[in-house]
Design an enzyme around this catalytic site. Structure first.
Site, short mmCIF file in Angstrom:
data_model
loop_
_atom_site.label_atom_id
_atom_site.label_comp_id
_atom_site.label_asym_id
_atom_site.label_seq_id
_atom_site.Cartn_x
_atom_site.Cartn_y
_atom_site.Cartn_z
N SER A 142 0.85 -1.19 0.00
CA SER A 142 0.00 0.00 0.00
C SER A 142 0.88 1.24 0.00
CB SER A 142 -0.94 -0.04 1.21
OG SER A 142 -1.94 0.93 1.09
N ASN A 143 0.35 2.38 0.40
CA ASN A 143 1.13 3.61 0.43
C ASN A 143 0.67 4.49 1.59
OD1 ASN A 143 -1.01 5.50 -0.53
ND2 ASN A 143 -0.94 4.11 -2.29
N ARG A 144 1.27 5.65 1.73
CA ARG A 144 1.07 6.48 2.92
C ARG A 144 -0.14 7.38 2.88
NH1 ARG A 144 6.16 9.81 3.79
NH2 ARG A 144 4.87 10.60 5.48
N ALA A 171 -4.77 7.69 -3.86
CA ALA A 171 -3.41 7.25 -4.20
C ALA A 171 -3.51 5.78 -4.59
CB ALA A 171 -2.48 7.46 -3.02
#
Ligand code: C5P
Length: 218
Positions: A29-31, A96
């Site tokens: 995943s991402n932030r 995102a």
């Protein structure tokens, strides 16, 4: 009472990260916190729009009066967006989206003793690019770009290649901008010109982005 200048409009917003499973316990995943997209949904609703918010996994309260469609992976998000896009006058892709996903999800937890040296990835669909290809001319299509370098050039390139009306470029290296903070500083680029917004709360940034979108509506 805030102005009801989006009354009668349907706004579709995406927010948050996507989560791409590797096995039942793990994911890529991402932030992204989802805060920018949630602020856009909240402000659009307050200004009278009907709002659908397609949201990846985040720890934020659903904005009042907004229809929230929870999704997990990029492919889920694509399906949800495709289901709602035809009714939308304005689409804002603030999510995102993970660019890659592990090839296949193991049905059992991968054992430490049998850990693979590499994780094979395949590319996720670019949801926004598809929207740009298949758009109705009167629909306003807005993208985000999280950049560490060449903000203006990258923004202009994405505005064109994704066939957008407006792109909001964020700096991800700033301490007070980008991921997981309450403030943001955004460069807005459309086909008329560009505007650098000051450092603002994400709520106030959403107000300014929707002001710009309002001017782009037919
Ligand atoms: O190309 P890049 O990922 O920087 O573009 C960012 C914009 O494209 C964002 O608006 C994001 O929501 C959207 N996007 C998408 N599907 C992807 C990747 C990005 O819709 N797979």
């Amino acid at each position: 009472l805030s102005s009801q200048d989006l009354q009668g409009r349907h706004v579709l917003v995406t927010a948050g990260p996507t989560r791409e499973p590797l096995d039942p316990a793990r994911y890529l995943s991402n932030r992204s916190s989802g805060r920018m997209g949630y602020a856009l949904a909240r402000v659009a609703r307050r200004r009278g729009a009907r709002v659908t918010l397609v949201s990846g996994p985040v720890s934020l309260d659903p904005p009042p009066g907004v229809e929230v469609v929870p999704v997990m992976t990029a492919r889920d998000m694509r399906a949800a967006v495709r289901e709602h896009r035809d009714q939308a006058d304005i689409i804002i892709m603030a999510a995102a989206v993970a660019d890659f996903r592990p090839v296949g999800c193991a049905d059992r937890k991968i054992k430490k003793s049998r850990a693979p040296d590499t994780i094979a990835l395949s590319e996720n669909p670019d949801i926004l690019k598809e929207l740009g290809r298949e758009r109705r001319p009167e629909q306003v299509l807005v993208g985000f770009a999280a950049e560490s370098h060449d903000h203006e050039a990258e923004g202009r390139r994405k505005l064109a290649t994704k066939n957008l009306d407006l792109i909001c470029v964020n700096d991800i290296l700033g301490e007070k901008t980008g991921f997981d903070v309450d403030t943001n500083q955004v460069l807005l680029i459309d086909w008329q010109g560009q505007e650098t917004l000051p450092l603002l709360s994400k709520e106030e940034t959403a107000v300014r982005i929707l002001d710009r979108i309002r001017e782009l509506l037919p």
